[in-house]
Design an enzyme around this catalytic site. Structure first.
Site, mmCIF file in Angstrom:
data_model
loop_
_atom_site.group_PDB
_atom_site.id
_atom_site.type_symbol
_atom_site.label_atom_id
_atom_site.label_comp_id
_atom_site.label_asym_id
_atom_site.label_seq_id
_atom_site.Cartn_x
_atom_site.Cartn_y
_atom_site.Cartn_z
ATOM 1 N N SER A 72 0.798 -1.228 0.000
ATOM 2 C CA SER A 72 0.000 0.000 0.000
ATOM 3 C C SER A 72 0.832 1.280 0.000
ATOM 4 O O SER A 72 0.310 2.353 -0.316
ATOM 5 C CB SER A 72 -0.940 0.020 1.211
ATOM 6 O OG SER A 72 -0.212 0.164 2.416
ATOM 7 N N LYS A 145 0.836 5.033 6.775
ATOM 8 C CA LYS A 145 0.296 5.845 5.687
ATOM 9 C C LYS A 145 0.972 7.214 5.696
ATOM 10 O O LYS A 145 1.723 7.556 6.600
ATOM 11 C CB LYS A 145 -1.227 6.039 5.839
ATOM 12 C CG LYS A 145 -2.044 4.752 5.897
ATOM 13 C CD LYS A 145 -2.026 3.974 4.600
ATOM 14 C CE LYS A 145 -2.854 2.701 4.697
ATOM 15 N NZ LYS A 145 -2.699 1.840 3.504
#
Length: 310
Positions: A72, A145
């Site tokens: 990701s 993230k």
């Protein structure tokens, strides 16, 4: 020397005394060496416990290692990377746009990967110990993230040039997005609530980030108090070692500061040298304890010699 002793082939008396003294000296040295060895093995368990205790303190308050299990964040981070997270960054400074952070998504976000749980009591125990000190993969509820929006920010996708905007300012993200990925394949328009963050992965087409949780409480944002810290360096594998700096795209767009007066986080460095570098807390603890133990033993030896010379 007595001629009769020479004729009889016997050692002179002085020679015999010298031989006895030499044997006694050798015996004494051997005993002292054995005593030192026994002393070391008696102290070793204590040193190990102290090293692990320091490792726990370092992991809890300073630095923690994390394993990257998914794609990701490609190509900034790839599966198998180990990163170090600075837990002091946001105690000494503000979270800023563009920071790569680790946060706990328990009770809110679903894991992006399925991690097989350890089977058996022994494996579970070893996994927990390894996780505690940075040897094993972390729990499936920890996410990594990039911060896009801070509390109060208005984050929108996208403008006419297909760019994400924050407070009306467009971010040119091509420098860190996965090759071929647009900033977002889905539209969104979010006002970040107080004490929350809007986060996205760099591999936008493979990241279940804030966009995937728009219907959740908080509109996909995460609580600031769930942030573990700032990822600041890749430490393993060796061919991937690199600092995780804040991209210049945010400064170019006039978005470099935090919601309060901007304060730059301190960027640290790490020493890399083996596959166990993701266990830096343990190595750091041992690096403190064993030199101190050696110093203490040296002081004790000098005291014994001083008493013997009196």
């Amino acid at each position: 020397m007595d001629e009769r002793e020479i004729a009889a082939g016997r050692e002179p008396a002085t020679g015999r005394a010298s031989t006895v003294e030499s044997k006694e000296s050798d015996t004494g040295d051997a005993r002292r060496n054995r005593g030192k060895e026994r002393s070391f093995w008696r102290e070793l368990p204590v040193l190990v416990v102290l090293a692990l205790g320091l490792a726990l303190l370092i992991k809890t308050f300073l630095v923690q290692a994390f394993y990257i299990p998914s794609e990701s964040m490609e190509n900034t981070l790839v599966p198998g990377d180990r990163v170090l997270v600075n837990k002091l960054s946001y105690r000494l400074g503000e979270i800023q746009r563009g920071d790569v952070i680790v946060f706990n998504g328990a009770d809110s976000w679903e894991s992006e990967v399925d991690l097989a749980p350890p089977s058996g009591s022994v494996q579970k125990l070893l996994h927990r110990v390894g996780e505690l000190f940075g040897f094993s993969t972390v729990g499936e509820k920890d996410f990594i993230k990039r911060v896009i929006g801070l509390p109060g920010d208005h984050v929108v996708c996208c403008d006419k040039q297909n760019r994400v905007t924050v407070n009306g300012k467009a971010i040119t993200e091509g420098g860190y997005l996965h090759p071929g990925d647009p900033p977002s394949a889905m539209s969104f328009d979010i006002r970040v609530p107080a004490d929350r963050l809007w986060v996205m992965g760099d591999h936008r087409s493979a990241s279940a980030d804030s966009r995937s949780h728009l219907g959740d409480p908080g509109g996909g944002t995460i609580p600031v108090d769930h942030v573990v810290g700032r990822a600041f360096v890749i430490v393993w594998p060796l061919n991937r070692v690199d600092l995780l700096t804040r991209p210049g795209a945010y400064g170019d767009a006039g978005l470099a500061g935090g919601p309060a007066a901007p304060r730059d986080s301190t960027v640290s460095t790490a020493t890399v040298g083996s596959p166990l570098t993701d266990a830096v807390p343990v190595l750091a603890g041992a690096g403190v304890v064993f030199p101190l133990a050696g110093l203490r033993r040296g002081v004790q030896r000098r005291r014994r010699r001083s008493r013997a010379g009196r």
